[in-house]
Structures are given as structure tokens and as C-alpha cells.
Motif scaffolding. Structure first.
Motif, PDB file in Angstrom:
ATOM      1  N   HIS A  84       9.173   7.427  14.633  1.00 27.79           N
ATOM      2  CA  HIS A  84       8.255   7.082  13.544  1.00 27.79           C
ATOM      3  C   HIS A  84       8.776   5.883  12.754  1.00 27.79           C
ATOM      4  CE1 HIS A  84       5.580  10.555  13.974  1.00 27.79           C
ATOM      5  NE2 HIS A  84       6.662  11.292  14.197  1.00 27.79           N
ATOM      6  N   GLU A 223      -0.756   3.398   6.740  1.00 26.59           N
ATOM      7  CA  GLU A 223      -0.367   4.445   7.686  1.00 26.59           C
ATOM      8  C   GLU A 223      -0.995   5.794   7.358  1.00 26.59           C
ATOM      9  OE1 GLU A 223       3.788   3.134   9.750  1.00 26.59           O
ATOM     10  OE2 GLU A 223       3.943   4.363   7.955  1.00 26.59           O
ATOM     11  N   ASN A 226      -5.764   7.183   9.968  1.00 32.33           N
ATOM     12  CA  ASN A 226      -5.874   7.467  11.404  1.00 32.33           C
ATOM     13  C   ASN A 226      -4.643   7.012  12.193  1.00 32.33           C
ATOM     14  OD1 ASN A 226      -7.407   8.492  13.633  1.00 32.33           O
ATOM     15  ND2 ASN A 226      -7.696   6.370  14.295  1.00 32.33           N
ATOM     16  N   THR A 227      -3.481   7.508  11.843  1.00 33.25           N
ATOM     17  CA  THR A 227      -2.271   7.206  12.605  1.00 33.25           C
ATOM     18  C   THR A 227      -1.646   8.500  13.077  1.00 33.25           C
ATOM     19  OG1 THR A 227      -1.002   7.160  10.551  1.00 33.25           O
ATOM     20  CG2 THR A 227      -1.733   5.047  11.430  1.00 33.25           C
ATOM     21  N   GLN A 228      -0.950   8.409  14.200  1.00 34.83           N
ATOM     22  CA  GLN A 228      -0.204   9.541  14.745  1.00 34.83           C
ATOM     23  C   GLN A 228       1.293   9.261  14.744  1.00 34.83           C
ATOM     24  OE1 GLN A 228      -1.788  12.427  15.508  1.00 34.83           O
ATOM     25  NE2 GLN A 228      -3.664  11.415  14.828  1.00 34.83           N
ATOM     26  N   TYR A 233       2.596   8.463   8.184  1.00 36.32           N
ATOM     27  CA  TYR A 233       1.979   9.617   8.841  1.00 36.32           C
ATOM     28  C   TYR A 233       2.788  10.888   8.576  1.00 36.32           C
ATOM     29  CZ  TYR A 233       1.121  12.886  12.660  1.00 36.32           C
ATOM     30  OH  TYR A 233       0.872  14.025  13.398  1.00 36.32           O
ATOM     31  N   ASN A 236       2.144  11.996   5.010  1.00 31.53           N
ATOM     32  CA  ASN A 236       0.802  12.549   4.850  1.00 31.53           C
ATOM     33  C   ASN A 236       0.721  13.961   5.414  1.00 31.53           C
ATOM     34  OD1 ASN A 236      -1.931  12.330   4.037  1.00 31.53           O
ATOM     35  ND2 ASN A 236      -2.544  11.858   6.138  1.00 31.53           N
ATOM     36  N   ARG A 237       1.346  14.166   6.576  1.00 30.91           N
ATOM     37  CA  ARG A 237       1.358  15.508   7.167  1.00 30.91           C
ATOM     38  C   ARG A 237       2.179  16.476   6.319  1.00 30.91           C
ATOM     39  NH1 ARG A 237       3.879  16.192  13.048  1.00 30.91           N
ATOM     40  NH2 ARG A 237       5.768  15.940  11.788  1.00 30.91           N
TER      41      ARG A 237
END
Length: 281
Positions: A84, A223, A226-228, A233, A236-237
């Protein structure tokens, strides 16, 4: 006679000179020792840690720095963090590179030619007035929601400070240097190489320091779209699961990358502008 006697009785005036060993008070601060700029951030982290340990900060509200460091080590060892981090660095530095090159070229064109300034300066000032985040919906329609959109928006964010500061440095070159170049019969290319570019370097390095921080600032928001992969990311998760330790890890990474990038620019600036003495140098 008495008046003359009284006049001669007056002792001579003695002029007391100051000691030559006395050093004048410093008018400007001396140069900071290496690493002194970290004192403020380290003090904040120490107070943060102390507040967490005495219970003033709940771990559900904000994780302690020591907890975040332990989480970062764990994520590094299990292979979660580095991919990441690499994804974020690739986006940030791709946009930074393109923005610096474009900003420098546009500043040279606008700063050295009247037609260039007429065509370019107004457009950049318009972009300066429009927040980068306001362009997100339109750029998504143009480029989709993939990597191109993120790189393009970082590019546009970085371009403005590079152009503004470099252009201002070019327009602020001493007229005496210009007249001297004419007297010496320098060609246009020689004037740019020997006078314009060296004169614009201080402004360019100021803009570069702003740009290396701005590319990470813009990436934080981008980020979340819509990022994985990427540090944004992960943060956010972690927000969805209430994992404040991972959020703090992301904050520390952004802060560390910003400080390291700024230090790298400072080192390059000191090398290229070693001829310039300033306050604190």
C-alpha cells in the motif's frame, strides 16, 4: 586670579572606551543544529503518549503513538503495509514529477516572453482560484476513476505553486544583471542559461518544497475514491471498523514522508545554492 585658579582645579574629562573584547548582540538567530526541527513534532507526540497513558485519551477515540508503532511493525512483518505504501508513493511522485516539469516549463515561457505571459499567466491564475477537489467530478468523467484521474489531479495541484514561485523569481531578476548581459552581448540562450535560470533557482526550490508536501496532501483525499490499494484506502477501511491505530499509522506515514521529502529538497537546495548566504545559514 581666583577665577583662573578655580578653572584649573577642574579635573580633566576622561573618555572611557568600551572593551574591545565585548561581542555585539546577535541580530539574527544562529543556524539550528541538525535535527532540531523535529523538536516540535516529538514534543507533540510525547504529550499525546502521556495523555493516552493517564487515560485522558480513549483508544477508541485516538490510539496512542506507541500502539500505532506496534501496529505498523506488525503490518510490515505480515506484508500488509509495504504494498500500500508503494502504491501511494507511485501515485504521489508520478503527479509530482509531471507537475514540476510542466510548472517549470510554463514559468519559463511566461517569465521570458511577453506572448507567453499573455497566454499562460491568466490561465494559471484561474486554476489557482479553483480548488483541486472541485475538479474531481469533471476529471472522473474525462478519465474515469482509475490511476490516471489521481495522477492528473495531483499534477494540477503541484503545477500551480511551481509556476507561481518560479515565475515570480524570473520576473524579479535584477535589471542590472539584464543590462550587464546586454553589454556583454549574450545571446538569448546564453542569457537563459547563465542569468535567468540561476536567478530563478531560489524561487524554484521554494516551490518544490511546497509541491512535495502538496502531492501527499492531495493524495489523502484522492485515495478515498474507489481504490483498493494505498495508505488512504487503509485509513478509510480502518475508519469503517473503528481501528484508530491503523488511522494513526497512516497519519504518521504521511507526516514522515512529508518531512523526508522536505529534507531531501533542502539538501539539494543547499548544494545548488551554496553561494547564497541567508539568515540562519
Amino acid at each position: 586670579m581666583n577665577d583662573m585658579t578655580r578653572a584649573t582645579d577642574i579635573p580633566p574629562i576622561r573618555i572611557v572606551r568600551g572593551s574591545t573584547n565585548k561581542r555585539p548582540a546577535a541580530l539574527v538567530p544562529s543556524r539550528l543544529p541538525r535535527g532540531a526541527r523535529l523538536l516540535g513534532p516529538l514534543l507533540v507526540v510525547a504529550l499525546w503518549e502521556a495523555a493516552s497513558r493517564v487515560g485522558l485519551l480513549s483508544p477508541y477515540t485516538l490510539a496512542a503513538p506507541s500502539t500505532a508503532v506496534a501496529t505498523a511493525v506488525e503490518m510490515t512483518l505480515d506484508g500488509t503495509l509495504l504494498p500500500h505504501l508503494a502504491a501511494s508513493a507511485g501515485r504521489a511522485y508520478a503527479g509530482l514529477f509531471l507537475g514540476v516539469i510542466a510548472g517549470l516549463v510554463l514559468a519559463l515561457a511566461a517569465g521570458l516572453t511577453r506572448s507567453g505571459e499573455a497566454l499562460i499567466d491568466g490561465l494559471v491564475q484561474v486554476k489557482r482560484a479553483i480548488p483541486t477537489l472541485a475538479l474531481i467530478p469533471l476529471v472522473i468523467l474525462w478519465l474515469g476513476i482509475g490511476e490516471a484521474m489521481k495522477t492528473f489531479l495531483i499534477f494540477t495541484a503541484v503545477l500551480v505553486p511551481v509556476y507561481i514561485n518560479t515565475h515570480a523569481a524570473l520576473r524579479g531578476i535584477d535589471i542590472g544583471h539584464v543590462e550587464l548581459a546586454r553589454t556583454l552581448g549574450l545571446t538569448r540562450s546564453e542569457f537563459i542559461r547563465k542569468v535567468a535560470l540561476p536567478g530563478a533557482l531560489p524561487g524554484f526550490f521554494v516551490s518544490l518544497r511546497l509541491a512535495v508536501t502538496l502531492c501527499w496532501t492531495a493524495l489523502v483525499v484522492l485515495e478515498l475514491i474507489n481504490t483498493q490499494t494505498g495508505i488512504g484506502y487503509l485509513m478509510n477501511r480502518a475508519r469503517d471498523w473503528g481501528q484508530t491505530d491503523i488511522i494513526v499509522v497512516g497519519i504518521f506515514i504521511y507526516a514522515a514522508l512529508g518531512l523526508l521529502s522536505d529534507a531531501a529538497v533542502r539538501a539539494v537546495e543547499a548544494r545548488f545554492l551554496s553561494w547564497r548566504r541567508s539568515i540562519g545559514s
